[in-house]
Enzyme design. Sequence first.
Site, short mmCIF file in Angstrom:
data_model
loop_
_atom_site.label_atom_id
_atom_site.label_comp_id
_atom_site.label_asym_id
_atom_site.label_seq_id
_atom_site.Cartn_x
_atom_site.Cartn_y
_atom_site.Cartn_z
N GLY A 312 0.60 -1.13 -0.14
CA GLY A 312 0.05 -0.06 0.00
C GLY A 312 0.84 1.43 -0.09
CB SER A 313 0.02 4.40 1.54
OG SER A 313 -1.48 4.70 0.59
CB THR A 314 4.74 1.62 3.18
OG1 THR A 314 4.47 0.47 2.21
CG2 THR A 314 3.82 1.32 4.25
#
Length: 593
Positions: A312-314
């Site tokens: 995801g957004s990591t």
Amino acid sequence: MTRLPLRPLARILKAREQGENPDVIERENRAIRSEPVRERAWLRAEARLVLLAIVFLGAFATVGLRMGAMASARPEEPRSQVSTNQILTQRADITDRRGRVLATNLATHSLYVQPRLMVDPKRVAQELMAIFPDLDAERLTRQFTDGRSFMWVKKTISPEEMQAVHDIGDPGLLFGPREMRIYPNGTLAAHILGGARFEKEDVSSAEVVGVAGVEKSFDVWLRDPANNGAPLALSIDLPVQHAMEDVLSGGIKLMGAKGAAGVLMEVKTGEILAMASLPDFDPNRRPSPLLKGDPSDSPLFNRAVQGLYELGSTFKIFPVAQALELKLVNPRTQVSTRGPLRIGRFSIRDFHNYGASLSVTDVIVKSSNIGTVSVARMIGAERQRAFLGRLGLMEATPVELIEAPTARPLVPRRWPEVTSATVAFGHGLSASPLHLAAAYATLANRGQRVTPTIVHRDSHPQGEQVVSPAVAATTVELLRQVVVRGTARGAEIEGYKVAGKTGTADKPRPQGGYYDNKVIATFASVFPADDPKYVLVVSLDEPTGTLGGGESRVAGATAVPVAAQVIRRVAPLLGLRPEVEQGKGGKVKVAGN
């Protein structure tokens, strides 16, 4: 040859005339005739005595020379041998970075029987079942009486069990020496250590070989007599490992998660100080692997290394770091966040409407999908893919675990514009938490690539310069803003400066598509943010937390509070002292040791 007559007639007649006994003449002649025979017999006996003396002299000389050689030779430990290959029973200890024992050997015994020597097989079977409840008395009785000459009962037994068996008093019950592998800390660091089992064995010895983890990957080294029993020193710190596992276990219960993974790594060396995967197991009683179903359902599955997830957004910090390196943007550059953004037949949306544009800093702080894709489009698909490869996100990690080579990231074969867009915000490319930790460590290490390792060493090779130190420092500051005013405000810990990025990714269905209510929640962090020393990645599988009084699966409400608690527990153990307020003079920072 002329034979002398025993009774010569002339002498006999003359003897009779003179009144003498003729038998005397016969005895004299008989003695004369046997004299050569006696001489030959004597010579033969003398020769035999001489030969026997020579044989005894040679034997005594051989014994004497052998005793002299043994007395002058260097003493050696006796080694167990069998009729085929030698069984190597030596296996080195495994310790943590400070010498605390993680795996060692214990002298014990095996129990076997020779049924032909047994006096009362039925009684023995009953009494063995009383000592070892897992045995079956009827089955043992059949085996003891079916004509076999040898049978294992237990490969290892405790001293108390040995005494109980000895008290049975049957001559058919026999013990053999054993050196078994034990893990004194139980489940602690189970996936790192892996476990061991017996390989070649006989009644007097057994060979212990590794089956997983470092026990398997360093099996040859651990059994090499040339190492003189020197222990294998791992990079993990036992108290830190315990603290992480304890917090993750509590986090699973609190969030109702299916599992969890955590990686704590030194920024400058890549040494892994703690790495956990839950649920876990006890390597002293390693369970059998699953033969069907989802491998991640097995406690043997190492989520931190083998688990390949869309994180995801990591991932959003990576295109921003590359754009900063290429001087396409700076932290204040405004990028489009107008949505939905259409690429072909696909639409990309943000969780909230952020208006027409955001600064690059706010794209990371607010975790804008559209803003991240806008930055990625400036870079281009080919350059983006090459940059992710330089961060190590396209290949298996080189960490020294036997499971690592099998955990190669799931990378799309084609890299069209839509793939470039989805990968920019952490979908379409699956990697492990360890991959993510190494990539974040590279940014925190002044842009120099970090190679993860589980072995404690005095020196480490320098990696490739992926981004400049200035760009690396800027990316850490952007991550710091995520904690100060963004989606990871739960990681703002008093006394410590934490930087990081949240990521919430829907779990893919085995048959295709994504679940509506199952996610992988991840928080990748760096601390202390003003002088990065450590990277921590915490990932929860299917968590459910609370946010605003209701249920929430986002990483900010699940992975972030768990990671924050890990940092609170481990920071003092790592020698990091918090910043403290001193009256009105402001904060006084005390450097960590």
